[in-house]
Design a protein around this motif. Structure first.
Motif, PDB file in Angstrom:
ATOM      1  N   TYR A   1      25.719  38.688  24.016  1.00 27.95           N
ATOM      2  CA  TYR A   1      26.727  39.445  24.424  1.00 27.95           C
ATOM      3  C   TYR A   1      28.044  39.401  24.241  1.00 27.95           C
ATOM      4  O   TYR A   1      28.463  38.418  25.749  1.00 27.95           O
ATOM      5  N   THR A   2      28.850  40.631  23.938  1.00 27.86           N
ATOM      6  CA  THR A   2      30.678  39.676  23.679  1.00 27.86           C
ATOM      7  C   THR A   2      30.725  40.941  24.563  1.00 27.86           C
ATOM      8  O   THR A   2      31.032  42.244  24.497  1.00 27.86           O
ATOM      9  N   LEU A   3      31.582  41.210  26.433  1.00 29.24           N
ATOM     10  CA  LEU A   3      32.215  41.857  26.925  1.00 29.24           C
ATOM     11  C   LEU A   3      33.464  42.114  26.437  1.00 29.24           C
ATOM     12  O   LEU A   3      34.533  40.915  27.676  1.00 29.24           O
ATOM     13  N   PRO A   4      34.430  42.705  26.204  1.00 25.55           N
ATOM     14  CA  PRO A   4      36.004  42.680  26.131  1.00 25.55           C
ATOM     15  C   PRO A   4      36.637  43.493  27.168  1.00 25.55           C
ATOM     16  O   PRO A   4      35.667  44.300  27.589  1.00 25.55           O
ATOM     17  N   ILE A   5      37.470  43.317  27.595  1.00 25.01           N
ATOM     18  CA  ILE A   5      38.237  43.569  29.261  1.00 25.01           C
ATOM     19  C   ILE A   5      39.783  43.938  28.401  1.00 25.01           C
ATOM     20  O   ILE A   5      40.179  42.895  28.135  1.00 25.01           O
ATOM     21  N   THR A   6      39.921  45.011  28.578  1.00 24.65           N
ATOM     22  CA  THR A   6      40.835  45.245  28.476  1.00 24.65           C
ATOM     23  C   THR A   6      41.917  46.019  29.085  1.00 24.65           C
ATOM     24  O   THR A   6      41.317  46.849  29.862  1.00 24.65           O
ATOM     25  N   PHE A   7      43.361  45.647  29.732  1.00 21.46           N
ATOM     26  CA  PHE A   7      43.818  45.762  30.868  1.00 21.46           C
ATOM     27  C   PHE A   7      45.685  46.033  30.289  1.00 21.46           C
ATOM     28  O   PHE A   7      45.977  44.827  29.524  1.00 21.46           O
ATOM     29  N   ASN A   8      46.659  47.266  30.836  1.00 23.58           N
ATOM     30  CA  ASN A   8      48.081  47.050  30.336  1.00 23.58           C
ATOM     31  C   ASN A   8      48.593  46.057  32.684  1.00 23.58           C
ATOM     32  O   ASN A   8      48.003  46.645  33.136  1.00 23.58           O
ATOM     33  N   VAL A   9      49.623  45.189  31.577  1.00 24.73           N
ATOM     34  CA  VAL A   9      50.344  45.066  32.779  1.00 24.73           C
ATOM     35  C   VAL A   9      51.984  45.390  33.127  1.00 24.73           C
ATOM     36  O   VAL A   9      52.335  45.280  31.717  1.00 24.73           O
ATOM     37  N   GLU A  10      51.887  46.132  34.038  1.00 23.47           N
ATOM     38  CA  GLU A  10      53.295  46.604  33.709  1.00 23.47           C
ATOM     39  C   GLU A  10      54.425  46.155  33.947  1.00 23.47           C
ATOM     40  O   GLU A  10      54.046  44.730  34.686  1.00 23.47           O
TER      41      GLU A  10
ATOM     42  N   GLU B   1      49.726  41.111  40.024  1.00 22.58           N
ATOM     43  CA  GLU B   1      50.035  39.971  41.070  1.00 22.58           C
ATOM     44  C   GLU B   1      51.209  38.724  40.209  1.00 22.58           C
ATOM     45  O   GLU B   1      50.959  38.062  40.802  1.00 22.58           O
ATOM     46  N   LEU B   2      50.221  38.233  39.217  1.00 23.22           N
ATOM     47  CA  LEU B   2      50.393  37.231  38.457  1.00 23.22           C
ATOM     48  C   LEU B   2      51.512  36.921  37.646  1.00 23.22           C
ATOM     49  O   LEU B   2      51.617  35.977  37.990  1.00 23.22           O
ATOM     50  N   GLY B   3      52.134  37.732  37.777  1.00 18.54           N
ATOM     51  CA  GLY B   3      53.532  37.530  37.354  1.00 18.54           C
ATOM     52  C   GLY B   3      53.066  37.109  35.507  1.00 18.54           C
ATOM     53  O   GLY B   3      54.519  36.887  35.102  1.00 18.54           O
ATOM     54  N   LEU B   4      52.502  38.515  34.866  1.00 17.52           N
ATOM     55  CA  LEU B   4      52.232  38.135  33.248  1.00 17.52           C
ATOM     56  C   LEU B   4      53.570  39.279  33.143  1.00 17.52           C
ATOM     57  O   LEU B   4      53.891  40.007  33.307  1.00 17.52           O
ATOM     58  N   PRO B   5      53.541  38.855  31.935  1.00 17.33           N
ATOM     59  CA  PRO B   5      54.679  39.322  31.390  1.00 17.33           C
ATOM     60  C   PRO B   5      53.680  40.767  30.846  1.00 17.33           C
ATOM     61  O   PRO B   5      52.266  41.272  30.795  1.00 17.33           O
ATOM     62  N   SER B   6      54.599  41.580  31.279  1.00 17.92           N
ATOM     63  CA  SER B   6      53.797  43.047  30.576  1.00 17.92           C
ATOM     64  C   SER B   6      53.991  43.481  29.449  1.00 17.92           C
ATOM     65  O   SER B   6      53.832  43.019  28.155  1.00 17.92           O
TER      66      SER B   6
END
Length: 241
Positions: A232-241, A170-175
């Motif tokens: 502690y470091t928590l990485p969060i990875t996701f894909n933008v379509e 929804e934020l309009g980030l590049p894929s």
């Protein structure tokens, strides 16, 4: 008129003689050649050749070192102090030496000895990678390494359950693949504190902090037998379509 030769000068009459002389001469030469003997040459000892070069004997002159200087003269002993003879009737002042021993009745003041208290090393924060006893996520058991792997697995499942993946679209980030890094501390009582996040959008940062605050209270980590705060470091990875 025919001229006749003198029979004395006719050489044909001496041909047999010449043949016999030739044979005798040939036999003589052959005999001499057979009987001739040869010997190896031998050289006599001529001795050492004297080239006439006479080496003159050299005379080595060794200069003896100079004798050491004589030791300095010993100074004469000091003159003894003059002893004054005092007559019996003359009074002599005596020096009184005070005794340093204390009497049992006298009190002795002793300075108070203050023992230096060794300050214990205060351990503030310990990284998760080197902590001796890792924090324990609820439900994790086993060895230290098993508890560490279990905690990482529980963290990943917590993110998958509560993170709003539709927000990124929804934020309009590049894929493409995006990452959020959330740093926090598991405090001495097991609670989650000091949450900080880095994200490609402020709303994603707020979302990451929100899901970290939903983490359950854990059993705190321990270093040298004492409860400590663990980073502690928590990485969060996701894909933008």
């Amino acid at each position: 008129m025919e001229i006749k030769k003198n029979p004395k000068f006719n050489l044909e009459n001496y041909s047999k003689l010449f043949i016999q002389l030739g044979l005798v001469l040939a036999l003589f030469v052959t005999y001499v050649a057979i009987e001739h003997k040869t010997y190896d040459k031998t050289y006599g000892d001529l001795g050492v050749a004297d080239l006439g070069n006479e080496i003159e004997d050299e005379t080595l002159v060794i200069n003896a070192p100079p004798p050491p200087p004589p030791p300095p003269a010993t100074p004469p002993p000091p003159t003894p102090e003059k002893i004054e003879v005092v007559e019996d009737d003359k009074e002599i002042e005596e020096t009184v030496i005070e005794s340093t021993e204390t009497d049992e009745s006298e009190s002795v003041e002793v300075e108070e000895i203050v023992e230096a208290v060794e300050e214990e090393e205060v351990i503030e924060d310990v990284p998760f990678s080197i902590i001796e006893d890792v924090p324990v996520f609820p439900g994790c058991t086993g060895t230290n390494q098993q508890k560490k792997d279990c905690l990482n697995d529980k963290m990943a499942k917590h993110v998958q359950r509560y993170f709003d993946a539709e927000l990124a679209n929804e934020l309009g980030l590049p894929s493409g693949k995006k990452r959020i890094y959330v740093q926090f501390k598991i405090d001495k009582d097991g609670s989650i504190t000091s949450i900080q996040a880095r994200a490609p959008h402020p709303r994603l940062k707020t979302e990451a902090e929100r899901i970290v605050k939903k983490l359950p209270k854990m059993k705190p980590g321990r270093q040298r037998g004492k409860a400590v705060r663990v980073g502690y470091t928590l990485p969060i990875t996701f894909n933008v379509e």
